[in-house]
Design a protein around this motif. Structure first.
Motif, mmCIF file in Angstrom:
data_model
loop_
_atom_site.group_PDB
_atom_site.id
_atom_site.type_symbol
_atom_site.label_atom_id
_atom_site.label_comp_id
_atom_site.label_asym_id
_atom_site.label_seq_id
_atom_site.Cartn_x
_atom_site.Cartn_y
_atom_site.Cartn_z
ATOM 1 N N TYR A 2 0.800 -1.223 -0.052
ATOM 2 C CA TYR A 2 -0.018 0.071 -0.030
ATOM 3 C C TYR A 2 0.864 1.417 -0.103
ATOM 4 N N SER A 3 1.974 1.434 0.789
ATOM 5 C CA SER A 3 2.694 2.370 0.548
ATOM 6 C C SER A 3 3.651 2.741 -0.665
ATOM 7 N N THR A 4 3.544 1.624 -1.312
ATOM 8 C CA THR A 4 4.083 1.868 -3.019
ATOM 9 C C THR A 4 3.201 2.747 -3.784
ATOM 10 N N TYR A 5 1.748 2.475 -3.374
ATOM 11 C CA TYR A 5 0.768 3.063 -4.156
ATOM 12 C C TYR A 5 0.602 4.606 -3.849
ATOM 13 N N PHE A 6 1.040 4.836 -2.628
ATOM 14 C CA PHE A 6 1.044 6.318 -2.284
ATOM 15 C C PHE A 6 2.464 6.863 -2.850
ATOM 16 N N ASN A 11 1.509 11.103 -3.524
ATOM 17 C CA ASN A 11 0.865 11.195 -2.027
ATOM 18 C C ASN A 11 1.662 10.930 -0.755
ATOM 19 N N THR A 12 3.001 11.236 -0.692
ATOM 20 C CA THR A 12 3.390 11.111 0.232
ATOM 21 C C THR A 12 3.249 11.749 1.934
ATOM 22 N N LYS A 13 2.485 12.714 1.666
ATOM 23 C CA LYS A 13 1.822 13.453 2.801
ATOM 24 C C LYS A 13 1.095 12.444 3.681
ATOM 25 N N VAL A 14 0.372 11.745 3.004
ATOM 26 C CA VAL A 14 -0.576 10.827 3.717
ATOM 27 C C VAL A 14 0.352 9.625 4.493
ATOM 28 N N MET A 15 1.335 9.428 3.828
ATOM 29 C CA MET A 15 2.083 8.324 4.270
ATOM 30 C C MET A 15 3.117 8.938 5.760
ATOM 31 N N LEU A 19 2.662 7.506 9.319
ATOM 32 C CA LEU A 19 3.865 7.182 10.063
ATOM 33 C C LEU A 19 3.928 7.755 11.347
ATOM 34 N N ILE A 20 3.791 9.199 11.160
ATOM 35 C CA ILE A 20 3.708 9.943 12.510
ATOM 36 C C ILE A 20 2.876 9.439 13.617
ATOM 37 N N SER A 21 1.566 9.358 13.002
ATOM 38 C CA SER A 21 0.627 8.643 14.070
ATOM 39 C C SER A 21 0.967 7.478 14.420
ATOM 40 N N SER A 22 1.267 6.472 13.826
ATOM 41 C CA SER A 22 1.556 4.901 14.321
ATOM 42 C C SER A 22 2.849 5.272 15.189
ATOM 43 N N THR A 23 3.672 5.820 14.959
ATOM 44 C CA THR A 23 4.859 6.288 15.894
ATOM 45 C C THR A 23 4.352 6.594 17.267
ATOM 46 N N ILE A 24 3.325 7.800 17.485
ATOM 47 C CA ILE A 24 3.236 7.959 18.524
ATOM 48 C C ILE A 24 2.378 7.116 19.190
ATOM 49 N N TYR A 60 -1.142 1.577 11.359
ATOM 50 C CA TYR A 60 -0.510 2.317 10.013
ATOM 51 C C TYR A 60 -1.054 1.629 8.645
ATOM 52 N N LEU A 61 -1.249 0.286 8.721
ATOM 53 C CA LEU A 61 -1.779 -0.524 7.549
ATOM 54 C C LEU A 61 -3.158 -0.104 7.387
ATOM 55 N N GLY A 62 -3.981 -0.172 8.455
ATOM 56 C CA GLY A 62 -5.258 0.318 8.497
ATOM 57 C C GLY A 62 -5.652 1.728 7.640
ATOM 58 N N GLY A 63 -4.857 2.663 8.129
ATOM 59 C CA GLY A 63 -4.837 3.783 7.612
ATOM 60 C C GLY A 63 -4.344 4.075 6.122
ATOM 61 N N LEU A 64 -3.547 3.065 5.698
ATOM 62 C CA LEU A 64 -3.098 3.235 4.298
ATOM 63 C C LEU A 64 -4.308 2.741 3.547
ATOM 64 N N ILE A 65 -5.128 1.557 4.131
ATOM 65 C CA ILE A 65 -6.071 1.134 3.272
ATOM 66 C C ILE A 65 -7.279 2.020 3.308
ATOM 67 N N ILE A 66 -7.627 2.696 4.395
ATOM 68 C CA ILE A 66 -8.747 3.603 4.405
ATOM 69 C C ILE A 66 -8.468 4.735 3.558
ATOM 70 N N PHE A 67 -7.285 5.358 3.601
ATOM 71 C CA PHE A 67 -7.086 6.518 2.589
ATOM 72 C C PHE A 67 -6.751 6.191 0.961
ATOM 73 N N ARG A 68 -6.549 4.765 0.969
ATOM 74 C CA ARG A 68 -6.571 4.401 -0.480
ATOM 75 C C ARG A 68 -8.025 4.122 -1.034
ATOM 76 N N LYS A 69 -8.746 3.725 -0.212
ATOM 77 C CA LYS A 69 -10.136 3.662 -0.629
ATOM 78 C C LYS A 69 -10.887 4.814 -0.916
ATOM 79 N N LYS A 70 -10.249 6.023 0.029
ATOM 80 C CA LYS A 70 -11.023 7.225 -0.367
ATOM 81 C C LYS A 70 -10.419 8.014 -1.564
ATOM 82 N N GLU A 71 -9.572 7.790 -2.356
ATOM 83 C CA GLU A 71 -9.330 8.074 -3.245
ATOM 84 C C GLU A 71 -9.938 7.719 -4.695
#
Length: 71
Positions: A2-6, A11-15, A19-24, A60-71
């Motif tokens: 999924y990160s390869t898609y972004f 769209n690296t801002k989403v990544m 990444l910052i959110s999952s680190t926190i 992190y993975l869930g966020g990537l999936i959710i944001f990919r479906k929004k696009e």
């Protein structure tokens, strides 16, 4: 995967935000779980750190999936 898609869509801002959110999430959960579980044993504190890392990876993975479906 999924990160390869972004990256390919530029769209690296989403990544970065995910990444910052999952680190926190990882830091907070690790601190909480270790401080609670170290009273039982050091092994349980290690398990707490493992659980925190797994949860943050799934965030992190869930966020990537959710944001990919929004696009």
């Amino acid at each position: 995967m999924y990160s390869t898609y972004f990256v390919s869509t530029g769209n690296t801002k989403v990544m970065a935000k995910l990444l910052i959110s999952s680190t926190i999430v990882n830091v907070v959960l690790t601190y909480v779980l270790i401080s609670i579980l170290v009273k039982q044993s050091h092994f349980m504190a290690t398990i707490g750190a493992v659980i925190a890392t797994l949860v943050s990876s799934y965030v992190y993975l869930g966020g990537l999936i959710i944001f990919r479906k929004k696009e």
